[in-house]
Design an enzyme around this catalytic site. Structure first.
Site, short mmCIF file in Angstrom:
data_model
loop_
_atom_site.label_atom_id
_atom_site.label_comp_id
_atom_site.label_asym_id
_atom_site.label_seq_id
_atom_site.Cartn_x
_atom_site.Cartn_y
_atom_site.Cartn_z
N TYR A 15 16.52 29.69 7.78
CA TYR A 15 15.62 29.75 8.09
C TYR A 15 15.26 29.93 9.70
O TYR A 15 15.69 29.50 10.31
CB TYR A 15 14.09 29.14 7.16
CG TYR A 15 13.67 29.89 5.95
CD1 TYR A 15 13.31 30.85 5.95
CD2 TYR A 15 13.67 28.65 5.09
CE1 TYR A 15 12.65 31.58 4.55
CE2 TYR A 15 12.88 29.14 4.04
CZ TYR A 15 12.72 30.48 3.87
OH TYR A 15 12.19 29.91 2.80
N LYS A 22 1.22 -1.02 0.01
CA LYS A 22 -0.01 -0.18 0.02
C LYS A 22 0.55 1.02 0.00
O LYS A 22 2.14 0.72 0.29
CB LYS A 22 -0.84 -0.30 0.93
CG LYS A 22 -0.39 0.02 2.66
CD LYS A 22 -0.85 -0.72 3.84
CE LYS A 22 -0.47 -0.36 4.87
NZ LYS A 22 -0.72 -0.87 6.41
#
Ligand SMILES: *Cc1c(COP(=O)(O)O)cnc(C)c1O
Length: 352
Positions: A251, A41
């Site tokens: 940042y 999956k």
């Protein structure tokens, strides 16, 4: 005017087919007398479901599990004559797809789904019974006489909530499963995921359903040393620069250089699945294995690492991103599952 074909991506996932196959083989061995399947999956946990199915078929995997019918459509032809089951069952909206894929089994999770499947003429199916996780599956208290009548049940399954821990619920779930599962009269019983296999023989029943460990994840100490890394992200250096003592990186200016340092800016970021949890804690690896620590915060598309010790690394060179799942989970605070399934669509995936 025709558009150019895209240039090679500046980031790659090197995928180790030998490690993948050997991980599955080891899990099959640990499964004892039970057959060993594979959960593919979420696009094979981010690696690419089609390639994973092709690799595992070579070593004898005969049972595959996906979550949705869209995923079933994608892998169906590659599964060939092996079994394929859809864990999330069959909604009304799935029925057309289910009919167009004869032999693919829905895992029926509710009485309404059972009714829907029976009304539509049935065909082989699986049944999920909830034994204490309270996620998907038939509530044992709701098993009325005749609920399973007329179904052609291949596998009756349940799912363990705490198999990666020493937890009393493991034994409780196995006991409830053992006493209830036979009511459904399936051909096979299945309880264990990767971690469940390592809990021992009484959890194996007829079929095991590992996912994580096939892809290099170690959910319990028992698998350390036997399960090998499959996924190795690699990123290209876009720029090399000098950071002077006292200057910041990235940042939030969360990194500050203690002295003059050399930095490489890599083409990978959290949009690729290299999440912000690696800020100031993850590292890349030079070809000789030298660790190149992450400087500052991970950006969306970029990452800065310290290459002070590697004067030869420059623009256009490639480095590996350390991604051993057992270590990366500690460094980042993300689960091994999240680390794999977040890997994004911008990598060139290369099986080696
Ligand atoms: C995802 C899943 C698995 C595989 O679990 P892992 O922990 O990845 O080994 C097995 N069974 C079910 C029902 C699942 O949803």
């Amino acid at each position: 005017m025709t558009l150019p074909s895209p240039p090679p991506a500046p980031l790659k996932l090197a995928l180790d087919a030998v490690a993948l196959r050997n991980n599955w083989r080891w899990l099959a061995q640990q499964s004892g007398a039970a057959s060993c399947g594979a959960a593919v999956k979420a696009d094979g946990y981010g690696l690419g479901a089609v390639e994973v199915v092709q690799q595992l078929k070579k070593v004898g995997c005969r049972d595959f599990f996906v979550a949705t019918w869209a995923e079933a459509i994608e892998v169906r032809e590659h599964v060939g004559d092996a079994g394929l089951a859809v864990l999330h069952g069959v909604r009304e909206a799935d029925m057309a797809a289910a009919k167009a894929l004869p032999g693919v089994r829905p895992v029926l999770n509710t009485p309404a789904e059972i009714q829907r499947w029976r009304d539509a003429g049935g065909g082989p199916c699986d049944v999920m019974i909830d034994t204490g996780m309270n996620r998907l599956g038939i509530d044992p208290n709701g098993i009325s006489a005749g609920l399973f009548e007329g179904l052609e049940i291949d596998t009756v399954m349940s799912h363990l909530a705490c198999a990666d821990e020493e937890h009393p619920l493991n034994g409780v779930q196995a006991m409830i499963f053992g006493s209830l599962a036979r009511k459904a009269k399936g051909k096979r019983l299945s309880l264990a995921n990767s971690a469940g296999i390592l809990l021992g023989e009484k959890f194996h029943y007829n079929l095991t359903r590992p996912g994580l460990s096939i892809y290099g994840g170690s959910p319990r100490l028992e698998s350390e040393g036997y399960i090998h890394q499959v996924v190795r992200p690699r990123a290209q250096i876009l720029q090399r620069r000098t950071i002077r003592g006292g200057e910041a990186v990235g940042y939030g200016a969360s990194y500050s250089a203690d002295r003059t340092r050399e930095a490489a800016v890599l083409n990978i970021g959290y949009a690729d699945g290299y999440m912000r949890g690696f800020s100031n804690s993850g590292y890349a690896l030079a070809d000789d294995g030298t660790a190149l620590p992450v400087m500052g915060r991970v950006s969306m598309d970029l990452l800065v690492v310290d290459v002070s010790d590697r004067p030869s690394l420059g623009e256009g060179d490639w480095v590996e991103i350390a991604f051993d799942l057992s270590q990366a989970t500690i460094v980042s605070g993300l689960s091994q599952y999240e680390l794999l399934t977040s890997l994004g669509g911008r990598f060139d995936r290369e099986w080696i």
